[in-house]
Motif scaffolding. Structure first.
Motif, PDB file in Angstrom:
ATOM      1  N   MET A   1       0.843  -1.185   0.000  1.00 24.10           N
ATOM      2  CA  MET A   1       0.000   0.000   0.000  1.00 24.10           C
ATOM      3  C   MET A   1       0.883   1.242   0.000  1.00 24.10           C
ATOM      4  O   MET A   1       1.928   1.271   0.636  1.00 24.10           O
ATOM      5  N   LYS A   2       0.418   2.254  -0.695  1.00 21.62           N
ATOM      6  CA  LYS A   2       1.134   3.523  -0.780  1.00 21.62           C
ATOM      7  C   LYS A   2       0.524   4.529   0.192  1.00 21.62           C
ATOM      8  O   LYS A   2      -0.643   4.427   0.561  1.00 21.62           O
ATOM      9  N   ALA A   3       1.325   5.514   0.533  1.00 20.76           N
ATOM     10  CA  ALA A   3       0.851   6.607   1.381  1.00 20.76           C
ATOM     11  C   ALA A   3       0.308   7.708   0.474  1.00 20.76           C
ATOM     12  O   ALA A   3       0.975   8.140  -0.456  1.00 20.76           O
ATOM     13  N   TYR A   4      -0.915   8.150   0.733  1.00 24.12           N
ATOM     14  CA  TYR A   4      -1.554   9.215  -0.038  1.00 24.12           C
ATOM     15  C   TYR A   4      -2.004  10.329   0.893  1.00 24.12           C
ATOM     16  O   TYR A   4      -2.262  10.116   2.074  1.00 24.12           O
ATOM     17  N   GLU A   5      -2.129  11.508   0.305  1.00 19.56           N
ATOM     18  CA  GLU A   5      -2.739  12.648   0.974  1.00 19.56           C
ATOM     19  C   GLU A   5      -3.923  13.039   0.105  1.00 19.56           C
ATOM     20  O   GLU A   5      -3.754  13.292  -1.093  1.00 19.56           O
ATOM     21  N   GLY A   6      -5.098  13.061   0.677  1.00 20.91           N
ATOM     22  CA  GLY A   6      -6.301  13.433  -0.066  1.00 20.91           C
ATOM     23  C   GLY A   6      -6.842  14.745   0.450  1.00 20.91           C
ATOM     24  O   GLY A   6      -7.072  14.901   1.644  1.00 20.91           O
ATOM     25  N   MET A   7      -7.026  15.705  -0.447  1.00 19.43           N
ATOM     26  CA  MET A   7      -7.584  17.005  -0.065  1.00 19.43           C
ATOM     27  C   MET A   7      -8.960  17.121  -0.705  1.00 19.43           C
ATOM     28  O   MET A   7      -9.111  16.908  -1.914  1.00 19.43           O
ATOM     29  N   PHE A   8      -9.940  17.461   0.105  1.00 21.01           N
ATOM     30  CA  PHE A   8     -11.316  17.602  -0.355  1.00 21.01           C
ATOM     31  C   PHE A   8     -11.796  19.016  -0.084  1.00 21.01           C
ATOM     32  O   PHE A   8     -11.522  19.571   0.982  1.00 21.01           O
ATOM     33  N   ILE A   9     -12.523  19.581  -1.043  1.00 18.61           N
ATOM     34  CA  ILE A   9     -13.218  20.854  -0.828  1.00 18.61           C
ATOM     35  C   ILE A   9     -14.703  20.503  -0.865  1.00 18.61           C
ATOM     36  O   ILE A   9     -15.221  20.045  -1.879  1.00 18.61           O
ATOM     37  N   ILE A  10     -15.359  20.732   0.255  1.00 15.82           N
ATOM     38  CA  ILE A  10     -16.754  20.347   0.428  1.00 15.82           C
ATOM     39  C   ILE A  10     -17.624  21.595   0.423  1.00 15.82           C
ATOM     40  O   ILE A  10     -17.206  22.667   0.861  1.00 15.82           O
ATOM     41  N   ASP A  11     -18.847  21.456  -0.073  1.00 17.65           N
ATOM     42  CA  ASP A  11     -19.811  22.549  -0.127  1.00 17.65           C
ATOM     43  C   ASP A  11     -19.971  23.150   1.277  1.00 17.65           C
ATOM     44  O   ASP A  11     -20.363  22.451   2.215  1.00 17.65           O
ATOM     45  N   PRO A  12     -19.671  24.442   1.445  1.00 13.92           N
ATOM     46  CA  PRO A  12     -19.722  25.054   2.778  1.00 13.92           C
ATOM     47  C   PRO A  12     -21.147  25.293   3.291  1.00 13.92           C
ATOM     48  O   PRO A  12     -21.338  25.597   4.458  1.00 13.92           O
ATOM     49  N   ASN A  13     -22.144  25.140   2.430  1.00 15.71           N
ATOM     50  CA  ASN A  13     -23.528  25.398   2.821  1.00 15.71           C
ATOM     51  C   ASN A  13     -24.196  24.182   3.464  1.00 15.71           C
ATOM     52  O   ASN A  13     -25.357  24.251   3.851  1.00 15.71           O
ATOM     53  N   MET A  14     -23.458  23.086   3.575  1.00 17.06           N
ATOM     54  CA  MET A  14     -24.006  21.880   4.202  1.00 17.06           C
ATOM     55  C   MET A  14     -24.143  22.083   5.709  1.00 17.06           C
ATOM     56  O   MET A  14     -23.363  22.817   6.321  1.00 17.06           O
ATOM     57  N   LYS A  15     -25.101  21.399   6.307  1.00 17.41           N
ATOM     58  CA  LYS A  15     -25.222  21.405   7.759  1.00 17.41           C
ATOM     59  C   LYS A  15     -24.057  20.610   8.337  1.00 17.41           C
ATOM     60  O   LYS A  15     -23.519  19.711   7.698  1.00 17.41           O
ATOM     61  N   LYS A  16     -23.665  20.944   9.555  1.00 20.94           N
ATOM     62  CA  LYS A  16     -22.534  20.286  10.194  1.00 20.94           C
ATOM     63  C   LYS A  16     -22.744  18.779  10.294  1.00 20.94           C
ATOM     64  O   LYS A  16     -21.835  17.995  10.048  1.00 20.94           O
ATOM     65  N   GLU A  17     -23.953  18.359  10.616  1.00 12.46           N
ATOM     66  CA  GLU A  17     -24.246  16.925  10.742  1.00 12.46           C
ATOM     67  C   GLU A  17     -24.074  16.216   9.409  1.00 12.46           C
ATOM     68  O   GLU A  17     -23.542  15.104   9.348  1.00 12.46           O
ATOM     69  N   ASP A  18     -24.542  16.852   8.326  1.00  9.65           N
ATOM     70  CA  ASP A  18     -24.412  16.264   6.999  1.00  9.65           C
ATOM     71  C   ASP A  18     -22.945  16.199   6.564  1.00  9.65           C
ATOM     72  O   ASP A  18     -22.517  15.230   5.930  1.00  9.65           O
ATOM     73  N   MET A  19     -22.179  17.232   6.912  1.00 13.43           N
ATOM     74  CA  MET A  19     -20.763  17.257   6.562  1.00 13.43           C
ATOM     75  C   MET A  19     -20.013  16.161   7.329  1.00 13.43           C
ATOM     76  O   MET A  19     -19.178  15.462   6.754  1.00 13.43           O
ATOM     77  N   ASP A  20     -20.347  15.994   8.614  1.00 14.86           N
ATOM     78  CA  ASP A  20     -19.728  14.929   9.404  1.00 14.86           C
ATOM     79  C   ASP A  20     -20.055  13.560   8.808  1.00 14.86           C
ATOM     80  O   ASP A  20     -19.198  12.681   8.737  1.00 14.86           O
ATOM     81  N   ALA A  21     -21.297  13.383   8.369  1.00 13.58           N
ATOM     82  CA  ALA A  21     -21.710  12.118   7.758  1.00 13.58           C
ATOM     83  C   ALA A  21     -20.960  11.882   6.446  1.00 13.58           C
ATOM     84  O   ALA A  21     -20.529  10.753   6.167  1.00 13.58           O
ATOM     85  N   LEU A  22     -20.781  12.930   5.643  1.00 10.75           N
ATOM     86  CA  LEU A  22     -20.059  12.809   4.376  1.00 10.75           C
ATOM     87  C   LEU A  22     -18.603  12.414   4.617  1.00 10.75           C
ATOM     88  O   LEU A  22     -18.077  11.513   3.956  1.00 10.75           O
ATOM     89  N   ILE A  23     -17.952  13.069   5.569  1.00 10.64           N
ATOM     90  CA  ILE A  23     -16.559  12.745   5.888  1.00 10.64           C
ATOM     91  C   ILE A  23     -16.460  11.317   6.415  1.00 10.64           C
ATOM     92  O   ILE A  23     -15.557  10.562   6.048  1.00 10.64           O
ATOM     93  N   GLY A  24     -17.415  10.904   7.225  1.00 12.93           N
ATOM     94  CA  GLY A  24     -17.465   9.527   7.718  1.00 12.93           C
ATOM     95  C   GLY A  24     -17.662   8.529   6.586  1.00 12.93           C
ATOM     96  O   GLY A  24     -17.056   7.445   6.590  1.00 12.93           O
ATOM     97  N   ASP A  25     -18.503   8.879   5.599  1.00 17.63           N
ATOM     98  CA  ASP A  25     -18.727   8.008   4.444  1.00 17.63           C
ATOM     99  C   ASP A  25     -17.459   7.847   3.613  1.00 17.63           C
ATOM    100  O   ASP A  25     -17.164   6.751   3.123  1.00 17.63           O
ATOM    101  N   ILE A  26     -16.725   8.935   3.448  1.00 16.09           N
ATOM    102  CA  ILE A  26     -15.470   8.874   2.685  1.00 16.09           C
ATOM    103  C   ILE A  26     -14.489   7.948   3.395  1.00 16.09           C
ATOM    104  O   ILE A  26     -13.880   7.071   2.769  1.00 16.09           O
ATOM    105  N   GLU A  27     -14.361   8.103   4.715  1.00 17.08           N
ATOM    106  CA  GLU A  27     -13.473   7.236   5.493  1.00 17.08           C
ATOM    107  C   GLU A  27     -13.917   5.772   5.394  1.00 17.08           C
ATOM    108  O   GLU A  27     -13.090   4.881   5.218  1.00 17.08           O
ATOM    109  N   ALA A  28     -15.229   5.534   5.489  1.00 17.72           N
ATOM    110  CA  ALA A  28     -15.754   4.166   5.415  1.00 17.72           C
ATOM    111  C   ALA A  28     -15.487   3.546   4.041  1.00 17.72           C
ATOM    112  O   ALA A  28     -15.142   2.359   3.953  1.00 17.72           O
ATOM    113  N   ASP A  29     -15.638   4.330   2.968  1.00 18.08           N
ATOM    114  CA  ASP A  29     -15.374   3.819   1.622  1.00 18.08           C
ATOM    115  C   ASP A  29     -13.903   3.440   1.447  1.00 18.08           C
ATOM    116  O   ASP A  29     -13.588   2.428   0.824  1.00 18.08           O
TER     117      ASP A  29
END
Length: 119
Positions: A1-29
């Protein structure tokens, strides 16, 4: 496995709960496809250089992870289709010339001015 750095720019108009869920989904994937998330840094809301999907700000999130190239290829389509993710990039941390992204606070710290000496 290689070491990667992933940078994401997320829509700032999202609710905090939705943003937390999105970040959690990315980690889970990443984990589901054989990767390992080492660190997640929520950099915060920053001004964009140019408008993206009519947004002038974006919420930046940085992932330090270990994954294979196949893992990155598997999660790319889902990221590309998600309208809440304005932009994203994965960078190989092992490649020559890579330097880790400085935190935005480190960039703001002004270096002391060098005194000019007259000869």
């Amino acid at each position: 496995m290689k070491a990667y750095e992933g940078m994401f720019i997320i829509d700032p108009n999202m609710k905090k709960e939705d943003m937390d869920a999105l970040i959690g989904d990315i980690e889970a994937d990443i984990k589901k496809n054989g990767g390992k998330v080492e660190e997640t840094v929520r950099v915060g809301r920053r001004r964009l250089e140019h408008k993206i999907k009519k947004n002038i700000d974006g919420f930046y999130c940085l992932f330090n992870l270990y994954a294979s190239g196949a893992t990155i290829q598997k999660i790319n389509p889902k990221l590309r289709l998600n309208e809440s993710i304005l932009r994203y990039v994965f960078i190989d941390r092992d490649r020559k010339g890579f330097s880790p992204i400085k935190s935005f606070d480190e960039e703001r710290i002004e270096k002391p001015a060098e005194e000019k000496t007259e000869a």
